[in-house]
Structure formats: C-alpha cells, structure tokens
Design an enzyme around this catalytic site. Structure first.
Site, PDB file in Angstrom:
ATOM      1  N   TRP A 103       0.616  -0.114  -0.986  1.00 41.71           N
ATOM      2  CA  TRP A 103      -0.672  -0.371  -0.075  1.00 41.71           C
ATOM      3  C   TRP A 103      -0.544  -1.533   0.647  1.00 41.71           C
ATOM      4  CZ3 TRP A 103      -3.990   3.181   1.182  1.00 41.71           C
ATOM      5  CH2 TRP A 103      -4.113   4.015   0.077  1.00 41.71           C
ATOM      6  N   ASP A 173      -5.960  -8.008  -0.046  1.00 44.01           N
ATOM      7  CA  ASP A 173      -6.555  -6.785  -0.162  1.00 44.01           C
ATOM      8  C   ASP A 173      -6.787  -6.619  -1.883  1.00 44.01           C
ATOM      9  OD1 ASP A 173      -7.028  -3.953  -0.744  1.00 44.01           O
ATOM     10  OD2 ASP A 173      -5.334  -3.294   0.145  1.00 44.01           O
ATOM     11  N   LYS A 197     -13.429   1.633  -6.323  1.00 44.38           N
ATOM     12  CA  LYS A 197     -12.885   1.475  -7.720  1.00 44.38           C
ATOM     13  C   LYS A 197     -13.767   0.705  -8.702  1.00 44.38           C
ATOM     14  CE  LYS A 197      -9.256   1.809  -4.687  1.00 44.38           C
ATOM     15  NZ  LYS A 197      -8.386   3.217  -5.298  1.00 44.38           N
TER      16      LYS A 197
HETATM   17  C1  LIG Z   1      -5.220  -1.704  -2.955  1.00 51.35           C
HETATM   18  C2  LIG Z   1      -5.596  -0.478  -1.966  1.00 51.35           C
HETATM   19  N1  LIG Z   1      -5.690  -0.834  -0.697  1.00 51.35           N
HETATM   20  C3  LIG Z   1      -6.402   0.024   0.184  1.00 51.35           C
HETATM   21  C4  LIG Z   1      -6.829   1.163  -0.119  1.00 51.35           C
HETATM   22  C5  LIG Z   1      -7.208   2.087   0.716  1.00 51.35           C
HETATM   23  O1  LIG Z   1      -8.607   2.102   0.520  1.00 51.35           O
HETATM   24  P1  LIG Z   1      -9.516   3.386   1.472  1.00 51.35           P
HETATM   25  O2  LIG Z   1      -9.345   4.685   0.930  1.00 51.35           O
HETATM   26  O3  LIG Z   1     -10.781   2.918   0.998  1.00 51.35           O
HETATM   27  O4  LIG Z   1      -9.170   3.035   2.961  1.00 51.35           O
HETATM   28  C6  LIG Z   1      -6.779   1.618  -1.572  1.00 51.35           C
HETATM   29  C7  LIG Z   1      -7.160   2.970  -2.011  1.00 51.35           C
HETATM   30  O5  LIG Z   1      -6.707   3.592  -3.181  1.00 51.35           O
HETATM   31  C8  LIG Z   1      -5.889   0.679  -2.521  1.00 51.35           C
HETATM   32  O6  LIG Z   1      -6.096   1.105  -3.796  1.00 51.35           O
END
Ligand SMILES: Cc1ncc(COP(=O)(O)O)c(C=O)c1O
Length: 362
Positions: A103, A173, A197
C-alpha cells in the site's frame, strides 16, 4: 450460508454484532427521524447530530485537539494517495515515502504523478517483511511531508510507534489499524483511514489533519480535492456518505461504551494476535510467518504453508469450521487472518484450535 461465520476478511471486514443489531433495529425508522438513515437529508437535524457525534467520539477516543480537523470523505484511501500530494506537495518540493509494503508503494506511485517523491526507506528487498528502526531512515529535512503506512494489510507488518521526522509533517495511512490503539495525534500532520476495516463500512474515509497544513491547498483546486474546502464545509460540501458515517458513529460509541476506550481495545487486540502467533511459532515447520517477529501486525496475521496444495487444503478445511476469508491477498498468496477490533476472541480461539489440529494431521 444463513448463519454468521467467523469472518477473517481484510476489508470490508467484521463489524461488532451490537452495532449490526442496532442498524437492523433502526433500519425502518431512525429515532427522531421518521425514516431510515438512508432517506433523510444530510442537512437536517438528525444527521447533523450523527456527524457531530461521530466526530466527537473520534476526538474523545484519540484525544484530538482543536488544532486538527476531522473530515469524512469519499473516494477511499486511494483518493488520499492523490489528495495528499495534490494539496501538500508544492512546486519544487519533494515528499519522503517510507515503504514497508504494497500500500505504501501504491501511495508513492500515485504521488509521483503529482510531484517529486523520494524513498526514505524501502523493505522491498526482503519482501516487505519488516518495518525499519529509526536509525535506518534516510530522511530529507526539507521534505514537504513524510508518508508511511503504519499497518501494511497485505504483508501483515506493523509499526508499533511512529517514526520521528523532526519538523517534517508526518502523514500516515492508518487504513487497516485505525482505532486499534491510541495514537498521539500531536505527532502527526495527518492521519487517514478508510473505514471498512476497523471503523465502519466502506464508503467513508476519515481524515484527521492539522488545520495549518490545509493552508497549503491551492485555491484553484477542484473543490472536492481541496482539504481547505472540506474543512470550510465541515465535510458537507457535497452529499456525504450518510449511512457509512452513521455506522462510524455507532462503532465509535461501541468502542467508548462497550469496550471502554482504545487502551482496553489494544489489550484485547494484542491478546488475540498472540494466540495466533504462538501457534505459528509452535509449528514453524508447517506455518511460516511472513513478518519478522518484531514487525508482526496485530491486525493481519500472514503466513504460508509449504505448498499450494496444503494451502488449499487448509482453506477448504477451515471453511468446514466456519472460518472464512482466510486466503492471502492475490498478490502474495498464503494465508491471512485479519483480526480487527470486532473479531471476537472466540473466532481467534476457533482458528488457533483449527491450526493446531491441522498441524497434527498434516
Ligand atoms: C493500508 C491500506 N491503504 C489503502 C487501502 C485502499 O483503501 P480503499 O480501497 O478504501 O481505497 C487499503 C485497502 O485495503 C489498505 O489496506
């Protein structure tokens, strides 16, 4: 399937049963509204009360001062990957990224479309199996901000404190471990987390931002992309995700009233995670934990079995024990047990017993 299973999904993920029950009970008529939450104006009294309450609960849980804005946005954490550099990375500036998993890498790739980035640390060489020590970081003291991912959902590695970036605003994040423990918000420029989550359903992303940072937002930005605009409009510049915000309000009330706050939640989370890591360590010939022990996530427990065949067998037999959604992310394979706040300890116990039993017969 017409019975609840133990749901180890990485997200959207398990929600607290009392919250689901309250949603069910209020589905046709939200008290005081005469209609469901999905049918009422975001400008009317009942929803105004809900959004204010959700914000107040978050402020209380995380001890957020008035120097910070709390926003409820759409577009998921993915949109934050772009909004952060669009707002905070000025002409001629560079932003640092600490990469400890998939991510963080995606966040940096999006930022590269908007401006200059720099890698302050990457754990890619070892397959993203650890987080760095403070001394391992190569930080730019002039950086516009430093971005990191406190819990990497796919690899299952987690920081247990925040990196020290000196005067450089720290942007985090926190999508997959938000509200799993208390954070010292004053150490951050900004924290963002999609709700699906630990904080609610998909559809809303929570942004906690030091208000002075929003002064960097260019006045000519499209209004939805501007943090300054969202702060001015108090998240109501357009129709917000009303249902999702309503559930965030219920989840944060559950954390405050049923759990007793984030320190208690953290104790429960550590206990749950330890149960699974103990089984992994006791059967290390069969279960290979992905994360190095000191970087193990208490939210996403990732491990591999020696072959694809054994992995499939594990998943198939787990299903028979009502242990669902244990398949690792498609990019890394293996097994991932996501044990967010709302995963009951009974679910973790059931998985731990199953893993022991499976190891005996493998
Ligand atoms: C650490 C992390 N960042 C970003 C995201 C992306 O999130 P979204 O699907 O809401 O854009 C996720 C999704 O699983 C994630 O686990």
């Amino acid at each position: 399937m017409d019975e609840r299973v133990f749901n180890f999904s990485a997200g959207p993920a398990v929600l607290p049963v009392p919250v689901l029950e309250q949603i069910r009970d209020e589905m046709l008529c939200l008290p005081g509204a005469g209609a469901s939450i999905m049918e009422i104006s975001h400008r009317g009294g009942p929803f105004t009360e809900i959004i204010h309450s959700a914000e107040a609960n978050l402020r209380k849980l995380l001890d957020i001062s008035d120097d910070y804005a709390v926003l409820f946005l759409q577009g998921g954490s993915r949109l934050q990957f772009s909004m952060v550099p669009i707002n905070l990375l000025g002409e001629g500036q560079s932003a640092d990224y600490i990469l400890t998993g998939s991510w963080g890498k995606k966040a940096m790739e999006e930022a590269q479309k908007e401006g200059q980035t720099r890698v302050a640390y990457t754990a890619k060489g070892s397959g993203f199996d650890h987080v760095p020590e403070q001394g391992d970081l190569d930080l730019d003291p002039q950086a516009a901000y430093c971005h990191y991912t406190c819990n990497e959902t796919i690899e299952g590695v987690q920081f247990n404190g925040e990196p020290d970036t000196g005067g450089v605003p720290l942007v985090c994040d926190a999508s997959s471990d938000f509200l799993h423990r208390k954070l010292d918000i004053s150490r951050y420029g900004m924290v963002y987390a999609c709700a699906q989550k630990n904080a609610g359903p998909s559809g809303v992303t929570i942004v906690i931002m030091r208000k002075d940072l929003a002064e960097r937002s260019d006045a000519n930005l499209p209004s939805y992309l501007s943090y300054a605009n969202h702060i001015k409009e108090e998240s109501l510049g357009n129709t917000p995700p009303t249902f999702a915000i309503y559930v965030v309000d219920l989840v944060t009330k559950w954390l405050l009233n049923d759990i007793g706050g984030l320190d208690k939640m953290f104790e429960q989370n550590k206990t749950k995670a330890l149960k699974l890591y103990d089984v992994i360590d006791a059967h290390s010939d069969l279960y290979k934990g992905h994360a190095q022990p000191s970087s193990r996530s208490v939210m996403n427990v990732t491990f591999n079995l020696p072959s694809d065949e054994l992995t499939s067998k594990f998943l198939g037999e787990a299903k028979k024990h009502k242990l669902e959604a244990l398949k690792g992310h498609r990019s890394v394979g293996g097994i991932r047990a996501s044990i967010y706040n709302a995963m009951p300890v009974e679910g973790v116990d059931a998985l731990a017993s199953f893993m022991k039993e499976f190891a005996k017969n493998a």
